[in-house]
Design an enzyme around this catalytic site. Sequence first.
Site, short mmCIF file in Angstrom:
data_model
loop_
_atom_site.label_atom_id
_atom_site.label_comp_id
_atom_site.label_asym_id
_atom_site.label_seq_id
_atom_site.Cartn_x
_atom_site.Cartn_y
_atom_site.Cartn_z
N SER A 251 0.84 -1.22 0.00
CA SER A 251 0.00 0.00 0.00
C SER A 251 0.86 1.25 0.00
O SER A 251 0.59 2.21 -0.73
CB SER A 251 -0.90 0.04 1.23
OG SER A 251 -1.57 -1.15 1.39
N ALA B 123 4.03 1.45 -0.97
CA ALA B 123 4.80 1.52 -2.22
C ALA B 123 3.93 2.04 -3.36
O ALA B 123 4.36 2.87 -4.16
CB ALA B 123 5.37 0.14 -2.56
N ASP C 281 6.92 3.09 6.47
CA ASP C 281 6.87 2.34 5.21
C ASP C 281 6.92 3.27 4.00
O ASP C 281 7.52 2.93 2.97
CB ASP C 281 5.62 1.43 5.18
CG ASP C 281 4.38 2.09 5.76
OD1 ASP C 281 4.45 3.29 6.12
OD2 ASP C 281 3.34 1.43 5.84
O1 PMV Z 1 2.30 -4.29 9.47
P1 PMV Z 1 3.41 -3.50 8.90
O2 PMV Z 1 4.47 -4.33 8.31
O3 PMV Z 1 2.92 -2.44 7.95
O4 PMV Z 1 4.11 -2.73 10.10
C1 PMV Z 1 3.38 -1.94 10.99
C2 PMV Z 1 4.28 -1.28 11.95
C3 PMV Z 1 3.55 -0.44 12.98
O5 PMV Z 1 4.56 0.18 13.78
C4 PMV Z 1 2.70 -1.31 13.88
C5 PMV Z 1 2.68 0.62 12.35
C6 PMV Z 1 3.40 1.80 11.77
O6 PMV Z 1 2.80 2.48 10.90
O7 PMV Z 1 4.53 2.10 12.16
#
Ligand code: PMV
Length: 325
Positions: free
Chosen positions: A112, A114, A155
Amino acid sequence: MHSITVSAPGKLMLLGEHAVVYDRPCLVTTVNQRLALEARLLDDCLFQLEAPDVKISNYKKSFEDIGKAKIPKGAKFVEIAVFNFMKKYKFSSGIHINTITEFSPLYGFGSSSAVTVCTIKALSELFNITLTDKELFDLAYKTVLDIQGKGSGFDIAAAIYGGTLYFFTAGKKIEPLKIKSLPLIVGYSGVKADTVTLINQIKEKAKKYPDIIDRIYDHIAELVEQAKQALLAKDWVRFGELMNMNQGYLNSLGVSTEKLEIMIYATRSAGAYGAKLSGAGGGDCMIAIAPENKKQAVRDAITKKGGQIIDTTTNCKGVIIEKYD
Ligand code: PMV
């Protein structure tokens, strides 16, 4: 130029998940599996999307309807990114977007984020708007918050900057770390997790135990600071030990699962320096760091416990333009 193809990498959280949602740092790296997006201008005032990996085919909307009415799950991030870009830079033209992903959306590699980054990057190129990395980050982060209401933005930063990053909530700090490689082994648990559900689960727990959860986040932040130094010094033994401690805290927050724990313990017994879940928990992937001569045993241990090895290298390039036509 009428068409452009861009691509962005997937990501893996190294340490600091959950705490990073609440004003703390984390460490994130990128993987060599990428999401590619092709965008082309249309003469008709239409928004069209093809995204077979998330079951979107022949999706069409008139330009005035973008961002309105019910949007299918697989189209949300692209459509709201187009909507936010249009609103901010006041362009209007028909647009066709096509996406293709090298990794399964089930892995939690950040398809999402990316796709959001790729959409905004492609539009900025098509409409000749120069965006700095931080401007791209801010618009992409706004898009993700518009859709899911929560998230640190780590992300998004990974998809833009690539490499391995020290990241602080909402991009208050995004520091690329100079490292060459990271001897990681990645195992998929076979269970798809929902990040927002897990964040909300901890939020409920924090209502009951506010000080305890807050202090756990402080401890995780301390682990991240030390792990950053270990990473820069290539001290994998120490990095692994810090990963193990981080896993203990994630377990106490209630986001680990029996399957993840089984895989994690198996890799440690097989000689990994350290192992933990990566991301929100509840499933998705675990990561282990291991010496060269133990790597195969660690991989075998994951498979033996029903996990799936994801062959990937880390520390890869951020968003790039693949081609113009
Ligand atoms: O579920 P993922 O891989 O998108 O990781 C989430 C990581 C969290 O710290 C729980 C949420 C965030 O946006 O940082």
